[in-house]
Design a protein around this motif. Structure first.
Motif, PDB file in Angstrom:
ATOM      1  N   PHE A   1      -0.333  -0.715  -3.435  1.00 50.69           N
ATOM      2  CA  PHE A   1       0.819  -1.252  -3.463  1.00 50.69           C
ATOM      3  C   PHE A   1       1.640  -0.970  -4.854  1.00 50.69           C
ATOM      4  O   PHE A   1       1.306  -0.929  -5.941  1.00 50.69           O
ATOM      5  N   THR A   2       3.036  -0.814  -4.527  1.00 46.97           N
ATOM      6  CA  THR A   2       3.934  -0.379  -5.597  1.00 46.97           C
ATOM      7  C   THR A   2       4.616  -1.593  -6.342  1.00 46.97           C
ATOM      8  O   THR A   2       5.227  -1.201  -7.440  1.00 46.97           O
ATOM      9  N   ASN A   3       4.414  -2.852  -5.656  1.00 51.94           N
ATOM     10  CA  ASN A   3       4.742  -3.873  -6.506  1.00 51.94           C
ATOM     11  C   ASN A   3       3.864  -5.093  -6.445  1.00 51.94           C
ATOM     12  O   ASN A   3       2.955  -5.200  -5.638  1.00 51.94           O
ATOM     13  N   ASP A   4       3.827  -6.286  -6.886  1.00 50.65           N
ATOM     14  CA  ASP A   4       3.219  -7.149  -6.993  1.00 50.65           C
ATOM     15  C   ASP A   4       3.810  -8.424  -5.834  1.00 50.65           C
ATOM     16  O   ASP A   4       3.415  -9.559  -6.038  1.00 50.65           O
ATOM     17  N   ASN A   5       4.172  -7.927  -4.858  1.00 49.21           N
ATOM     18  CA  ASN A   5       4.525  -8.848  -3.862  1.00 49.21           C
ATOM     19  C   ASN A   5       3.778  -8.560  -2.587  1.00 49.21           C
ATOM     20  O   ASN A   5       4.447  -7.661  -1.484  1.00 49.21           O
TER      21      ASN A   5
ATOM     22  N   SER B   1      -8.667 -17.247   5.837  1.00 50.91           N
ATOM     23  CA  SER B   1      -7.688 -17.784   4.842  1.00 50.91           C
ATOM     24  C   SER B   1      -6.903 -16.525   4.397  1.00 50.91           C
ATOM     25  O   SER B   1      -7.249 -15.453   4.574  1.00 50.91           O
ATOM     26  N   CYS B   2      -5.758 -16.848   3.686  1.00 47.45           N
ATOM     27  CA  CYS B   2      -5.031 -15.881   3.116  1.00 47.45           C
ATOM     28  C   CYS B   2      -4.469 -16.382   1.753  1.00 47.45           C
ATOM     29  O   CYS B   2      -4.597 -17.749   1.536  1.00 47.45           O
ATOM     30  N   ILE B   3      -3.892 -15.392   0.934  1.00 40.00           N
ATOM     31  CA  ILE B   3      -3.457 -15.695  -0.559  1.00 40.00           C
ATOM     32  C   ILE B   3      -2.263 -14.931  -0.650  1.00 40.00           C
ATOM     33  O   ILE B   3      -2.426 -13.783  -0.474  1.00 40.00           O
ATOM     34  N   SER B   4      -1.426 -15.324  -1.409  1.00 42.80           N
ATOM     35  CA  SER B   4      -0.229 -14.324  -1.928  1.00 42.80           C
ATOM     36  C   SER B   4      -1.094 -13.590  -3.215  1.00 42.80           C
ATOM     37  O   SER B   4      -1.989 -14.199  -3.838  1.00 42.80           O
ATOM     38  N   SER B   5      -0.245 -12.522  -3.528  1.00 36.58           N
ATOM     39  CA  SER B   5      -0.936 -11.662  -4.691  1.00 36.58           C
ATOM     40  C   SER B   5      -1.031 -12.298  -6.009  1.00 36.58           C
ATOM     41  O   SER B   5      -1.716 -12.230  -6.623  1.00 36.58           O
TER      42      SER B   5
ATOM     43  N   ARG C   1      -0.429  -7.469   3.618  1.00 37.99           N
ATOM     44  CA  ARG C   1       0.735  -7.109   4.139  1.00 37.99           C
ATOM     45  C   ARG C   1       1.721  -7.375   3.085  1.00 37.99           C
ATOM     46  O   ARG C   1       1.349  -7.868   1.887  1.00 37.99           O
ATOM     47  N   VAL C   2       2.863  -6.682   2.860  1.00 39.53           N
ATOM     48  CA  VAL C   2       3.777  -6.701   2.023  1.00 39.53           C
ATOM     49  C   VAL C   2       4.557  -8.151   2.202  1.00 39.53           C
ATOM     50  O   VAL C   2       5.033  -8.182   3.210  1.00 39.53           O
ATOM     51  N   GLY C   3       4.685  -8.720   0.921  1.00 39.16           N
ATOM     52  CA  GLY C   3       5.327 -10.112   1.141  1.00 39.16           C
ATOM     53  C   GLY C   3       4.492 -11.225   1.251  1.00 39.16           C
ATOM     54  O   GLY C   3       3.146 -10.677   1.158  1.00 39.16           O
ATOM     55  N   PRO C   4       5.038 -12.563   1.130  1.00 37.26           N
ATOM     56  CA  PRO C   4       4.187 -13.560   1.213  1.00 37.26           C
ATOM     57  C   PRO C   4       3.348 -13.830   2.391  1.00 37.26           C
ATOM     58  O   PRO C   4       3.803 -13.274   3.564  1.00 37.26           O
TER      59      PRO C   4
END
Length: 127
Positions: free
Chosen positions: A27-31, A49-53, A99-102
């Motif tokens: 990943f190139t950023n933290d999002n 379950s899922c979680i944001s970075s 995935r990229v994004g929240p």
């Protein structure tokens, strides 16, 4: 290219616990967001379950009922899925996805929402 490296599966007796790990690379950023799914033999793949970075957003399926806990360790760049009180019904291949994004509240269980998938790790619970 994003890669997800999973580990932690195995054979466990009923009543035991496991901690699965998913390390995202590329990943190139933290999002981004990470999810755990599982697929039992003959069944559809289901979201757990899922979680944001950054760890601030988490969503879980109803069946989790406190037995599954998702968490993120930014120092080690790893997302964990802790599973307690294991039963034979938890036997499945467990996948992490990213995935990229929240994560998206009403959509996170859809497989098509997730762009990247790990190779899966087998969890087998003996009675």
């Amino acid at each position: 290219e994003v890669q997800l490296v999973e580990s932690g599966g195995g054979l466990v007796q009923a009543g035991g616990s496991l901690r699965l790990s998913c390390a995202p690379f590329g990943f190139t950023n933290d999002n981004y967001a990470i999810a755990w799914f599982r697929q039992a033999p003959g069944e559809e793949r289901e979201g757990i379950s899922c979680i944001s970075s950054n760890g601030r957003l988490t969503y879980s399926a109803d069946f989790v009922k406190g037995r599954f806990t998702i968490s993120t360790d930014k120092v080690n760049n790893t997302v964990y899925l802790q599973i307690n009180s294991l039963t034979p019904e938890d036997t499945a291949v467990y996948y992490c996805a990213a995935r990229v994004g929240p994560p998206i509240l009403k959509l996170w269980k859809l497989r098509t929402l997730w762009d990247y998938w790990g190779q899966g790790t087998q969890v087998t619970i003996s009675s």
